[in-house]
Scaffold this active site. Structure first.
Site, PDB file in Angstrom:
ATOM      1  N   GLY A 298      40.385  46.232  50.183  1.00 23.50           N
ATOM      2  CA  GLY A 298      41.115  45.403  51.133  1.00 23.50           C
ATOM      3  C   GLY A 298      40.415  45.268  52.471  1.00 23.50           C
ATOM      4  N   GLY A 299      39.507  46.193  52.755  1.00 23.78           N
ATOM      5  CA  GLY A 299      38.877  46.223  54.074  1.00 23.78           C
ATOM      6  C   GLY A 299      38.085  44.966  54.392  1.00 23.78           C
TER       7      GLY A 299
ATOM      8  N   GLY B 196      27.817  45.343  52.171  1.00 20.62           N
ATOM      9  CA  GLY B 196      27.155  44.866  53.380  1.00 20.62           C
ATOM     10  C   GLY B 196      25.944  43.997  53.119  1.00 20.62           C
TER      11      GLY B 196
ATOM     12  N   ASP C 230      30.320  40.977  41.176  1.00 14.40           N
ATOM     13  CA  ASP C 230      31.452  40.055  41.281  1.00 14.40           C
ATOM     14  C   ASP C 230      31.074  39.002  42.311  1.00 14.40           C
ATOM     15  OD1 ASP C 230      32.004  41.834  43.754  1.00 14.40           O
ATOM     16  OD2 ASP C 230      33.404  40.168  43.964  1.00 14.40           O
TER      17      ASP C 230
ATOM     18  N   HIS D 281      34.075  26.405  32.356  1.00 13.62           N
ATOM     19  CA  HIS D 281      32.648  26.264  32.045  1.00 13.62           C
ATOM     20  C   HIS D 281      31.786  27.202  32.901  1.00 13.62           C
ATOM     21  CE1 HIS D 281      28.622  24.850  31.518  1.00 13.62           C
ATOM     22  NE2 HIS D 281      28.544  24.882  32.835  1.00 13.62           N
TER      23      HIS D 281
ATOM     24  N   ASP E  69      39.122  45.805  45.018  1.00 12.88           N
ATOM     25  CA  ASP E  69      38.436  46.184  46.259  1.00 12.88           C
ATOM     26  C   ASP E  69      39.421  46.953  47.144  1.00 12.88           C
ATOM     27  OD1 ASP E  69      40.108  44.245  47.226  1.00 12.88           O
ATOM     28  OD2 ASP E  69      38.515  42.866  47.833  1.00 12.88           O
TER      29      ASP E  69
HETATM   30 ZN   LIG Z   1      30.471  24.582  29.191  1.00 13.43          ZN
END
Ligand SMILES: [Zn+2]
Length: 373
Positions: free
Chosen positions: A93-94, A215, A265, A334, A91
């Site tokens: 950093g902002g 955003g 992400d 997991h 990213d």
């Molecule tokens: Zn598992």
């Protein structure tokens, strides 16, 4: 080789494809585990790879403060330092400057702030953010933007978006083109259709290897977020990857994939792994709950991870009760495994052309958990 994305199949607006990068190919839709400070917390790089994850994220803010971009570069870059030869997205950093740093001051040129670690003064500009990401050797760099606060007035959202677009142009100019590396621009504009579409126009006029939507998941709620995706995603170039930043729960991912998002992400699977919350094919379980104290069953019989194939729920409950570090290690593994298998399932369903039926079947199985995912 050039940085590119090609489409293998579509189902409605959902897309299955492959991202081609200098550090290897990645099948999409993809979930990138978050490797905040050069580590996916509580996991070795081998463990992350074993889950099927092929691309991870690093946080520029954390890495620029500790150990510092120059130190990472001296150690051969992020890939070498953390033993992750595959693609890494960083990213700008902002976002974390605005959420973590102290005494921050934003102006046209950039943002000045104090480190949350030691109070030292720093300044991040579009140019310095790109330079840091280059030193880190990020496969995908992100343009510096301002994540518009929520809620915002129309004027605040408009001014913030316009600033991010000026910073996007400066980020593009500062980015050193390298084969197989890419720079993504970030669509802003809060929950306002006209602003979101103006942001898409501004970014596509500049031209990026991929487009992120920022955003969102900042308190607006899932229904509003999906509404923004409904009009924003179709406006983006069809031949470039689309990345929804910081999202989300498995239920969020289903809705966003169905709306044409390719990359995600989120800290949910790793953070939940440290707090005894298990994401499974049967729903979300809190392993601290006393009802697991004598439960001999595997956490998730459908899961191939070391926790589910070798241990009982009662053992994990015990580890968390005793605050043993193996508890977070096993459960993080997991949860990351669940997210990878879950995304793989969505991709296969897109290829088969039955995403909607697959999603309904997945949701129906979540009902046994303490919470819906
Ligand atoms: Zn598992």
């Amino acid at each position: 080789m050039s940085f590119s994305w090609d489409c293998a199949a579509t189902d409605g607006r959902a897309r299955a494809g492959t991202l081609h990068t200098a550090h290897g190919d990645v099948e999409t839709p993809v979930f990138m585990p978050v490797g905040t400070a050069g580590t996916v917390k509580a996991m070795t790089a081998d463990a992350v790879r074993a889950t099927g994850a092929r691309m991870i994220l690093g946080n520029t803010y954390h890495l620029m403060l500790r150990p510092g971009a120059d130190r990472v570069a001296a150690l051969g870059g992020l890939h070498r330092m953390i033993d992750w030869p595959g693609p890494i997205l960083t990213d700008s950093g902002g976002f974390q400057v605005m959420s973590l740093a102290g005494l921050r001051k934003l102006d046209e040129g950039g943002v000045t702030f104090r480190s949350h670690v030691d109070g030292s003064a720093h300044r991040l500009t579009p140019e310095s953010s790109i330079a840091i990401q280059e030193k880190l050797d990020a496969t995908v760099s992100m343009a510096l933007d301002e994540c518009t606060k929520f809620p915002a007035t129309g004027e605040q959202a408009s001014d913030s978006m316009a600033l991010s677009m000026r910073w996007a142009a400066r980020s593009r100019a500062a980015f050193l083109p390298r084969p197989g590396y890419g720079l993504f621009g970030i669509v802003q504009g809060s929950t306002l259709r006209d602003l979101r579409l103006a942001s898409v126009d501004a970014l596509t006029a500049i031209g990026f290897e991929g487009y992120a939507i920022g955003g969102l998941a900042v308190g607006e709620g899932q229904e509003t977020m999906f509404g923004v995706l409904d009009y924003t995603v179709p406006a983006l170039p069809a031949d470039r990857p689309r990345y929804l930043m910081g999202v989300g729960t498995p239920d969020d991912l289903i809705g966003a994939v169905a709306r044409g998002i390719d990359m995600f992400d989120c800290v949910i699977p790793t953070r939940a792994g440290r707090t005894a919350r298990a994401y499974t094919s049967r729903g979300v379980f809190n392993l601290r709950n006393a009802r697991f104290a004598d439960d001999p069953r595997p956490l998730d019989a459908a899961c191939p991870c070391p926790l589910c194939t070798r241990h009982a729920r009662a053992y994990l409950h015990h580890l968390f009760r005793c605050e043993e570090m193996l508890g977070p290690m096993l459960l993080t593994w997991h949860n990351v495994q669940y997210y990878q298998d879950f995304m793989h399932g969505l991709r296969e369903a897109i290829v088969r052309g039955n995403l909607e039926a697959h999603a309904a079947a997945v949701r129906a199985r979540w009902g046994e958990g303490d919470d819906p995912p």
